[in-house]
Design an enzyme around this catalytic site. Structure first.
Site, PDB file in Angstrom:
ATOM      1  N   ALA A   1       5.697  -1.342  -0.466  1.00 17.87           N
ATOM      2  CA  ALA A   1       5.198  -1.423   0.851  1.00 17.87           C
ATOM      3  C   ALA A   1       5.954  -0.109   1.662  1.00 17.87           C
ATOM      4  O   ALA A   1       5.232   0.866   2.393  1.00 17.87           O
ATOM      5  CB  ALA A   1       5.663  -2.329   1.930  1.00 17.87           C
TER       6      ALA A   1
ATOM      7  N   ARG B   1      -5.119  -0.016   1.466  1.00 13.51           N
ATOM      8  CA  ARG B   1      -4.474  -1.324   1.349  1.00 13.51           C
ATOM      9  C   ARG B   1      -4.282  -2.141   2.459  1.00 13.51           C
ATOM     10  O   ARG B   1      -3.703  -1.369   3.283  1.00 13.51           O
ATOM     11  CB  ARG B   1      -3.254  -1.070   0.354  1.00 13.51           C
TER      12      ARG B   1
ATOM     13  N   ARG C   1       2.914   2.508  -5.107  1.00 16.13           N
ATOM     14  CA  ARG C   1       2.580   1.197  -4.769  1.00 16.13           C
ATOM     15  C   ARG C   1       3.890   0.793  -4.034  1.00 16.13           C
ATOM     16  O   ARG C   1       5.049   1.381  -4.174  1.00 16.13           O
ATOM     17  CB  ARG C   1       2.050   0.219  -5.621  1.00 16.13           C
TER      18      ARG C   1
ATOM     19  N   ASP D   1       6.326  -7.304   2.301  1.00 16.25           N
ATOM     20  CA  ASP D   1       5.152  -6.362   2.765  1.00 16.25           C
ATOM     21  C   ASP D   1       4.776  -6.373   4.101  1.00 16.25           C
ATOM     22  O   ASP D   1       4.237  -5.381   4.534  1.00 16.25           O
ATOM     23  CB  ASP D   1       3.896  -6.530   1.878  1.00 16.25           C
TER      24      ASP D   1
END
Ligand code: MRU
Length: 353
Positions: free
Chosen positions: A52, A91, A50, A241
């Site tokens: 960005a 995502r 995980r 992000d």
């Protein structure tokens, strides 16, 4: 000078991707082997990896792995669209994933159009993914250099979520700035927000800081205001992000609250991000799709149920911090401050489109 240890969250081994399973930290440091693009997509979706910048890099490797599968199975390269879409639909908020996948997709189209032989295509795609990984690593080192000058010689820095080596190709963005300051001998202490519900702060940032011997205190997410009021926080540094053209920032839920508190207490609020986190096609923060994750993540903590069965929970994974709450955005190419549409457009020499 403090010496900072190198930590990398992924490595490539004979066209397979090895990734630290971030779901198991801090208890266990285990490497997962991702051999197919479907496994890579699942690892992103389930947050085995995980952050960005890292999901961008992993997405790029996933694309190369997928095209390798197609070629090994003697299938038509048009099947690459399925690979692209599967990875893309993991995502929705961090733009680095789409940025990296588009770059890989465009590379593939160019190779096909130039009549390049299939095995060379696969090899070139792996090289391109490696390039994305290394560019991100060097971007982080530059962000560290640009950003550490904003930190005091001695002071307390508050950070949110995990923006370190585990969230990137290595080193980190916001945490990379803290690392660089520490490496340069600054007397820095870090307040680490635990970052409910996924606990990236408690599980990952604290683990990274502990690993490197950087002094830190874990705090509950609701402590920040009180610490600021007591004069215990000299600066807030967070990651991003997605950053829109007007300088609004999507980052881990709770970032907006911190920015409001920092403004109220006259504390500088810095956002650190590589230029791959900017989405110039999107004008403002409200237009960013915000990921909603399962209610169960809120209704449990450390695997234990903490709320009644019948209780409903809201679980937005990210929030939007308006540009007006941000003192400066620190990128690998320099600083944007004050943060507003005019300065973002000037920084990127944006001409529309
Ligand atoms: O849900 P996550 O853990 O992927 O969210 C990560 C963050 O919000 C980070 O702050 C952001 O990606 C920047 S990481 C350098």
């Amino acid at each position: 000078m403090g010496k900072v240890k190198d930590l990398r969250p992924i490595k490539l081994q004979e066209r397979k991707l090895l990734a630290i399973n971030q779901l198991l930290l801090p208890k266990e440091l285990k490497w997962e082997t991702l051999e197919t693009y479907q496994q890579v997509a699942k690892a992103i979706k389930d947050m085995v990896v995980r952050g960005a910048p890292l999901i961008g890099v992993v997405g790029a490797y996933g694309f190369a792995i997928g095209v390798n599968q197609i070629v090994s199975q003697n299938q038509d390269l048009s099947k690459a669209e399925e690979v692209y879409n599967t990875l893309k639909n993991t995502r929705p908020t961090a733009v680095n994933l789409f940025w990296a996948l588009d770059r890989m997709w465009n590379k593939l189209q160019k190779l096909i159009n130039n009549g390049v032989e299939k095995e060379t295509i696969v090899e070139t795609l792996f090289k391109e993914a490696k390039k994305i990984e290394m560019e991100d690593y060097h971007a982080n080192r530059n962000i560290g250099g640009y950003g550490e000058v904003f930190l005091p010689e001695k002071g307390n820095i508050l950070t949110h979520c995990n923006t370190g080596a585990l969230a990137t190709s290595g080193w980190g963005t916001a945490l990379g700035i803290i690392r660089t300051a520490f490496e340069n001998g600054k007397d820095i202490k870090v307040f680490v927000d635990e970052t409910r519900p996924y606990l990236q702060g408690a599980r990952l940032t604290a683990w990274e800081l502990e690993y490197e011997g950087i002094p830190h205190y874990l705090i509950t997410d609701n402590s920040a205001g009180f610490l600021m009021k007591k004069g215990m926080v000299d600066a807030v540094v967070v990651g991003a992000d997605r950053i829109t053209r007007n300088g609004d920032v999507a980052n881990k839920i709770g970032t907006y609250t911190l920015s409001v508190l920092a403004k109220e207490h006259n504390i500088p609020f810095y956002v650190a991000a590589p230029t791959s986190t900017f989405d110039l096609k999107t004008l403002k923060g409200e237009d960013i799709p915000i990921e909603e994750r399962p209610q169960e993540e809120v209704k449990t903590c450390g695997g234990k149920q903490i709320a009644p069965d019948g209780t409903q929970a809201i679980n937005y994974s990210f929030d939007i911090t308006p540009s007006s709450n941000i003192t400066a955005i620190i990128t690998e190419r320099g600083i944007i401050s004050p943060v507003n549409r005019e300065n973002v457009e000037k920084f990127f020499e944006y001409k529309g489109g």
